[in-house]
Each structure stands twice: as C-alpha cells, then as structure tokens.
Scaffold this active site. Structure first.
Site, PDB file in Angstrom:
ATOM      1  N   LYS A 179       0.935  -1.400  -0.100  1.00  0.00           N
ATOM      2  CA  LYS A 179       0.140   0.282   0.127  1.00  0.00           C
ATOM      3  C   LYS A 179       0.732   1.531  -0.709  1.00  0.00           C
ATOM      4  CE  LYS A 179      -3.917  -1.590   2.373  1.00  0.00           C
ATOM      5  NZ  LYS A 179      -5.291  -1.214   1.401  1.00  0.00           N
ATOM      6  N   HIS A 237      -0.838  -8.528   8.926  1.00  0.00           N
ATOM      7  CA  HIS A 237      -0.480  -7.090   8.351  1.00  0.00           C
ATOM      8  C   HIS A 237      -0.178  -5.613   9.658  1.00  0.00           C
ATOM      9  CE1 HIS A 237      -2.558  -8.473   5.198  1.00  0.00           C
ATOM     10  NE2 HIS A 237      -3.889  -8.324   5.874  1.00  0.00           N
TER      11      HIS A 237
END
EC number: 1.1.1.49
Length: 467
Positions: A179, A237
């Site tokens: 990301k 994550h």
C-alpha cells in the site's frame, strides 16, 4: 534490455519472462489480480505471457471473457493487449499431466513467476507439481496469505516449500506492505530530520495503531471463524506495520538491509501477555452462517506490546482492530510526552499532549496536533496541522499493482521474508485460541468497555477528515 547480474540471480531478483497464475477463476484473481494486471498493461508497465492454470472448462475465449468482466467489462486497446497475453492450462493441481502441459506452454519463455492465488492448503501441492515437471528451476514462487495457522504450521509449510524453491525464490504476499500510504511511513520517518530525532522512548509516550472496519464478517463466516482478528490482521498486517514504525534506519537502500531491520525490531518484541489482551465478539456473530455454535473466535482485539531495545524500551505499542466498529479507518497515533514543567493551561482541563497522526485509509495523510494560545484568553487549545497526501500528491497506486510488479521484477522488499513471519507468529503465540469467551459488544461501538484500559489514558479519537 538490462540483464540480471550473477549476484542478483543468487538473490532471486531475476525479472520474469512469463507469469504463471494459479487460481484465475477464484475471488482473489477476479477482485484484485486481474484488475491490477489490466491497469499495469494500460500503463505500459506489463507486457508478457500470462499463463493461467485452473480446473475449469472455460476455454481460452471463456477465460478472456472472465477477465473482461473482472476488469469492469471494458473493451479497449489495453484490454485487447492483456487478452492477447493470456494463455490457459486447464487441469487439476494434483494431476502431473497438468504440469506437463504447463511445461510445454512455458517452454522458451525464460524465467517464470508462479503466482499461487489458491487456498494455502494447496501451496505445497502446487510446489510439488511444479518441481515434478522441472518448473522450479529458473523460477520464483509467490504465495498469498495466510502463511500458516500458528508458528508450528508456518514452519511446516515453509519446510515443504523449501524442498522445491530456495528462500531467495519464495515471495510471501502481504498486500499491506504494497500500500502506498504504508510505504509513505518509511519516507516520512527516514527522509525528514524533523521527525527522526524525537522518534524514540525519550519523546514518545505511547503508540496506538487502530484498524477499524464498520462491516461484519458478512458471508465469510466459516473462514473468519477458523481465524479471528488476531490471525486475520494482527499477526500479519499490523505487526508488519509496527515493524516499519519501530525499526531503525537501514544502513543502505538494499532491500535486504530493510528486511533485516524489520527482523531486528520484531525479534525484540516481547511475546504478548494474555493479561495485555482484551478480546471481543459483536452481538449476532454466532448467528452468522458458517460460525460454529458457541464459538470463542474474536471479532475484536485490543492488545499491548513492548519492544525490548534501546529505542523503545518501556513504550507501550497499543493495537486494536475489529469488525462492526463505528468507522472503517486505519490510523496510527503517536503520543508525545508532555513538557516537564506545565507553563500553560488548557482551559478547564490540563493541556493535552502533542499527537502525530498517520492516517492510512480511507484517505492518506499526516496530522500534527499542536497546542496554540486561545485568542483573547490565557489558555491553550489543540490545533491540527494536516496534509492530505491525495490532494497534494495525486491518486495512489493500488496495492496489487505493486505486488504484481514486484513479483515480476523480483524486488523482495514488499514481501514478508520467512524469519519475519516466524517472529510474528512467536509474538502472538500466547494469545491464539484463548479458551475464555470474548467479551460481547454492540455493533457500532468501539468494542468491549474493558478495551479502554489497554491504552494508557485511553484511546485517542480517530480523525475523520483533514479539513
């Protein structure tokens, strides 16, 4: 064309001549991978054979129509180019003949990237099939998460894969690492001398990481019930995010130097104590299809972690995540220590601390919560100083575009190396599958009330806008 050096070949960063995609008819390929391949093709960043392997009766024309629907039904020059690159090998992953046909299809196409968009239970099966056909040479293996169910199963899976591919030629996807806002954290930390001198225990009182989702588990009851919040997002994550936030500066721009620093800081994280965890389950979860009767799977967790190194000793790292919360956001809040002497007042209450907020989604940016004098009065009030990265820098690249581009190029920095995966499982091992029932909470709340005690002084409110 630039050719890889011998050293690069040893490190597994060879550029691919063809992409082999397993699981093209699955949800992941339809929702993420095929649209990303289309955008990369449209941007002239990807032009190579894409050999799709699946147990399907679609045929090549059917595969191309499947891809067209996945990318939004477009029909333009970019899609025609992508469709022209698609090939299909139909067959069962357990059948050696499938891999014999794949070997024929990939002959002469150079270095191969095998991308496994299939359930983890098939990783070892596919790797073995590739090796049986000699397709593990001059090739790289890319696997999706989850990588294991706990520390023991992760090690077992890794051993199975390493029978056929060495560590330098295995890539473990954690799309969070691709990301753009996550990578911005690295730049913000190490390219700005404003921040780095205070980014340590002398100036930071605590760090809070919140990943909130306002929706429930929807139709993923069976999958979610077998995993829960800790496995689904914390072990991968959010601990990877912690590593980026807490790591020391890498000594070079080499990808391995960056991964080494992540490993060093994760190695210093204490295994999380069950006493530092509050688990929750939203009302109505047990009525979800696929959820076991009386399930003790958590849909919310708040926990506190500590890092035993010189930079962060004694600083609590507070993480919370869950389903059915008031908003869908991902934000990091670093609370700075207050000045040793209070010279100013905050009206009816003591002045609050300075905060540094990194907002990662849905919109990315940074906010400094500073204190300023209230006009005409003798006390202070918080003043946010914000930058919305999208408004200033423009739209950001989608995560799977970067995952696929790096899978093709071989750059390992946006993938999870196994020693990092191993440390992440170690950190959460004591709080997996706790026998106690999670505390109930209502959808639309911030989880059980007991979660407030995890963060010193309580959790800071999530910012909802940069305006």
């Amino acid at each position: 064309m630039r050719h890889a050096s011998a050293n690069e070949h040893r490190r597994g960063v060879e550029r691919a001549g063809a992409l082999v995609l397993f699981g093209v008819t699955g949800d992941l390929a339809r929702k993420m991978i095929l649209p990303a391949l289309y955008r990369l093709t449209a941007d002239n960043r990807l032009d190579l054979p894409i050999i799709c392997v699946a147990k399907t009766d679609l045929g090549l024309d059917g595969l191309r129509e499947h891809a067209r629907q996945a990318v939004g039904g477009v029909h333009d020059a970019a899609f025609d180019k992508l469709a022209g690159n698609l090939r299909l090998v139909a067959g069962d992953y357990r059948d050696p003949e499938t891999f014999a046909r794949l070997r024929e299809e990939t002959a002469g196409k150079g270095f191969l990237v095998h991308y496994l968009a299939v359930p983890p239970a098939l990783f070892a099966t596919v790797a073995e099939g590739l090796a049986g056909a000699g397709l593990n040479h001059d090739a790289r293996l890319v696997v999706e998460k989850p990588f294991g169910h706990d520390l023991a199963s992760a090690r077992e899976l890794n051993e199975e894969l390493l029978k056929h591919f060495d560590e330098d030629h295995v890539r473990r996807v954690d799309h969070f690492l691709a990301k753009e806002p996550v990578e911005d954290l690295m730049v913000f930390r190490f390219a700005n001398t404003l921040l780095e001198p205070i980014w340590n225990r002398s100036h930071i009182r605590s760090v809070q990481i919140t990943m909130a989702e306002d929706f429930d588990v929807r139709d993923r009851g069976a999958f979610y019930d077998a995993n829960g919040t800790i496995r689904d997002v914390v072990q991968n994550h959010l601990l990877q995010l912690l590593a980026i936030l807490a790591m020391d500066p890498p000594p070079s721009t080499d990808a391995r130097a960056q991964l080494d620093e992540k490993w060093r800081v994760l190695r210093a994280v204490q295994a999380i104590d069950p006493a530092d965890v509050v688990r929750g389950q939203y009302s109505g979860y047990l009525d979800t299809g696929g959820v076991r009767p009386g399930s003790t799977t958590e849909t919310f967790v708040a926990l506190r972690a500590y890092i035993d190194n010189w930079r962060w000793a004694g600083v609590p790292w507070c993480i919370r995540s869950g389903k059915g919360l008031p908003t869908t956001d991902l934000e990091i809040v670093a609370e700075l220590r207050k000045p040793p002497v209070t010279m100013f007042h905050g009206g009816d209450a003591p002045p609050g601390p300075n905060l540094i907020r990194f907002r990662l989604q849905p919109d990315a940016g940074v906010t400094f919560d500073l204190l300023a004098k209230e006009p005409g009065k003798q006390h202070t009030r918080p003043v946010p100083v914000s930058v919305d990265f999208t408004k200033v820098l423009g739209p950001m690249e989608a995560a799977y575009e970067r995952v696929l581009a790096d899978a093709v190029s071989g750059d390992p920095r946006r993938f999870a190396r196994f020693d990092l995966v191993e440390e992440s499982w170690r950190i959460v091992r004591r709080v997996l599958d706790l026998p106690e029932r999670p505390l109930p909470y209502e959808r639309g709340s911030w989880g059980p009330e007991a979660a407030a005690k995890i963060a010193p002084g309580g959790w800071h409110e999530i910012s909802t806008t940069f305006d």
